[in-house]
Design a protein around this motif. Structure first.
Motif, PDB file in Angstrom:
ATOM      1  N   LEU A  89       2.990   9.833   5.347  1.00 23.89           N
ATOM      2  CA  LEU A  89       1.842   9.867   6.246  1.00 23.89           C
ATOM      3  C   LEU A  89       2.173   9.228   7.589  1.00 23.89           C
ATOM      4  CD1 LEU A  89      -1.214   9.222   3.922  1.00 23.89           C
ATOM      5  CD2 LEU A  89      -0.442  11.342   4.983  1.00 23.89           C
ATOM      6  N   VAL A  93       1.929  11.222  11.147  1.00 19.98           N
ATOM      7  CA  VAL A  93       1.029  10.806  12.227  1.00 19.98           C
ATOM      8  C   VAL A  93       1.837  10.504  13.497  1.00 19.98           C
ATOM      9  CG1 VAL A  93      -0.525   8.987  12.976  1.00 19.98           C
ATOM     10  CG2 VAL A  93      -0.775   9.978  10.704  1.00 19.98           C
ATOM     11  N   ALA A 210       2.396  19.522  10.887  1.00 14.58           N
ATOM     12  CA  ALA A 210       2.221  18.319  10.075  1.00 14.58           C
ATOM     13  C   ALA A 210       2.616  18.582   8.629  1.00 14.58           C
ATOM     14  CB  ALA A 210       0.771  17.849  10.150  1.00 14.58           C
TER      15      ALA A 210
END
Lengths: 289, 309
Positions: A89, A93, A210
């Motif tokens: 994660l 990000v 992503a």
């Protein structure tokens, strides 16, 4: 030539006959062969992970789910999975936050030195991770960052940021700059343009980038392996260590962990394929039927 | 008072002139990415490069060749155990990458059109990407090992008398590279193929070209640049083979690839300068191969792969 190409497309809508020529047989045969081998490779691991004992013979003697519990406890998989999730994660990000603005600038402006910059962004993808991983790990150890979560995240960002830039630049190029100009004409400020005009248009591309980064990070072995300490291992690295520790632990425990790894990757990939059409990453031509 | 605009003008005009060449505040958006690449990629690389010219005191290289700048490189190229890792890596990586690209062409060619279940077939072919090198190696050991299903089938069918050895040697590593690398090559080839305008081929068909002529003279020339890129990326994947070379290979001899040598130097001998030297050699060899392929590509058709006729 042009006259022929402009001839009306005479498309027959009838369903295609299923008549295979020898060439097609060979192609499909080899695909099936490849898939059978694949099934064997995956099946052997899955069957072994549920097997009680398997020395020779087609199938193990008896079935059990004991190994999953054992591997979960012995390798502290809940901790490992937490680390994997945190790393993935954080990488997603940060790489999106750093990569998307850069991709925007690269897509919209031509400036001196752009080619050099593009090469600099391409190199981390073109050079194998071990090559820059060794000097990178050396530097990270020098600054006492390696062996910790932050070092693993930093190392994994190295291929992730260029990857986001590479995926997003063509995506932004196809958004018409006139939309921004029109918004500006109507009095929108830069911040508003980014949040209310570009943001919504960029979301599909950002989602695709992503998810691809997520898949790559969870699967990235080399960089994590070089920089991880005892309590910052991701699932792949833990899996590798459990394989090399074979002999101490039961083979089935390793296989159970491998199955857990594959399942989590499979979930990610299926999610990714929902958002990304993999065959249109390079060229985006409208499919005609 | 009148001097103020005169002073301000060159500043404004400089800004305008820069903006005309595309330099304006938008470029500030690049700043984080540039800082990032410099700090985490270029700086470590340069650091490694200069480290490779400073042999560590007490290391093998320093004992043999002194502390001159090239001691690590001299040791690498004079010690056959180290030098041969280059050939070992190329011997594994080149055929695997070549096979992946060549095998993906006919399959992608079959699948370029539209047919029912195309998405399903694509998904199944892509699944191996999720397996990762470690699971693939584990599976190969179980499936192709001496008591695995494959050998059992071969024995029962009477094709062989005793189990074929397919793991813990050269072939095990090649198999693992094909399984993990093929889906990737296939995806790229398929995307390049779908980017070629299908009307070109239809035009050739109306002129009476058979499928081989269409493939050879229309599709292949348009596809070749894309294939060169696909080969490069497959080769990068195959060249950095590391976990599978240790697990399904024979890491001491037959599949001692260059990344194993680099890892061994860095984290078992703690000789970071030697490890950096090996990493630099590895990068150089790889860039030479890619340079050769891309140089050859530059002589091919130069336009976009779209091929708009």
């Amino acid at each position: 030539m042009t006259a022929i190409m402009e001839a009306p497309p005479a498309e027959e809508k009838a369903p295609r006959r299923v008549a295979l020529r020898p060439g097609a047989w060979i192609v499909w045969g080899s695909v099936v062969f490849f898939l059978l081998i694949l099934l064997g490779v995956v099946g052997a691991v899955v069957v072994n992970s549920f097997g009680r004992k398997w020395f020779g013979g087609w199938l193990p003697k008896g079935w059990t789910t004991h190994w999953y519990g054992a591997t979960w406890k012995e390798f502290d998989l809940s901790g490992v999975l937490t680390v994997t999730l945190e790393v993935a994660l954080a990488v997603v990000v940060v790489s999106v936050l750093v990569g998307v603005p850069a991709a925007y600038a690269l897509a919209r402006r031509n400036f001196p030195g752009k080619r050099v910059l593009m090469v600099a962004f391409l190199l981390p993808i073109l050079i194998p991770p071990i090559t820059y991983g060794v000097p990178l790990a050396t530097v990270l150890y020098k600054f006492h960052l390696a062996g910790r979560l932050s070092g693993v995240i930093l190392a994994n960002l190295v291929p992730a940021v260029p990857f986001v830039i590479l995926v997003m630049t063509p995506f932004i190029e196809q958004i018409d700059p006139k939309i921004e100009a029109a918004a500006r004409m109507c009095g929108a400020r830069t911040r508003v343009i980014f949040t209310r005009i570009l943001g919504p248009l960029l979301i599909p591309g950002m989602l695709a980038a992503a998810i691809l980064v997520l898949v790559r990070t969870v699967g990235m072995f080399e960089l994590t392996f070089l920089t991880a300490g005892a309590d910052s291992q991701t699932l792949v690295v833990a899996l590798y260590y459990s394989v090399s520790a074979a002999g101490i632990r039961a083979q089935q425990e390793t296989d159970a962990m491998a199955v857990i790894y594959t399942l989590s990757m499979l979930v990610l990939l299926v999610a990714a394929l929902r958002f990304v059409n993999p065959t249109q990453l390079v060229t985006q031509i409208k499919e005609r039927d | 008072m009148a001097a103020a605009p005169a002073v301000a003008r060159p500043r404004i005009s400089l800004r305008h002139r820069l903006a005309e060449r595309g330099v304006d505040r938008t470029l500030l958006l690049l700043l984080p990415a540039v800082v990032f690449v410099v700090a985490l990629f270029i700086y470590p690389f340069v650091y490694g490069l200069q480290l490779s010219f400073q042999p560590q005191a007490g290391s093998d290289a320093a004992n043999k060749y002194g502390t001159g700048p090239f001691a690590d490189y001299r040791l690498f190229f004079s010690d056959p155990y180290l030098r041969n890792t280059i050939w070992t890596t190329l011997k594994i990586g080149l055929p695997a990458a070549l096979f992946n690209v060549l095998a993906s062409v006919p399959i992608a060619y079959r699948m370029r059109g539209r047919f029912r279940g195309k998405r399903a077939v694509t998904t199944i072919l892509v699944v191996p990407i999720t397996l990762g090198t470690v699971l693939t190696a584990e599976g190969l050991l179980a499936f192709m090992g001496p008591t695995g299903w494959l050998n059992r089938i071969l024995l029962d069918l009477g094709i062989v008398d005793h189990p074929v050895r397919l793991t813990h040697n050269y072939w095990g590593v090649v198999f693992s590279l094909v399984i993990t690398g093929f889906p990737f090559a296939f995806l790229l080839t398929l995307s390049y193929l779908t980017g070629i305008d299908p009307t070109l081929e239809r035009a050739a068909a109306t002129l009476g070209a058979g499928w081989w002529q269409r493939f050879r003279h229309i599709t292949l020339p348009l596809l070749a640049p894309g294939l060169a890129i696909t080969f490069c990326l497959s080769f990068v994947l195959a060249f950095s083979v590391f976990p599978s070379a240790i697990m399904v290979g024979e890491p001491a001899r037959q599949t001692r690839v260059i990344s194993i040598a680099a890892f061994h130097a860095a984290f078992e001998q703690y000789d970071y300068s030697m490890a950096s030297a090996i990493a630099m050699i590895m990068g150089a060899v790889e860039l030479i191969v890619i340079g050769l392929v891309l140089g050859w590509r530059a002589r091919l058709y130069k336009g976009a792969t779209g091929g708009k006729g």
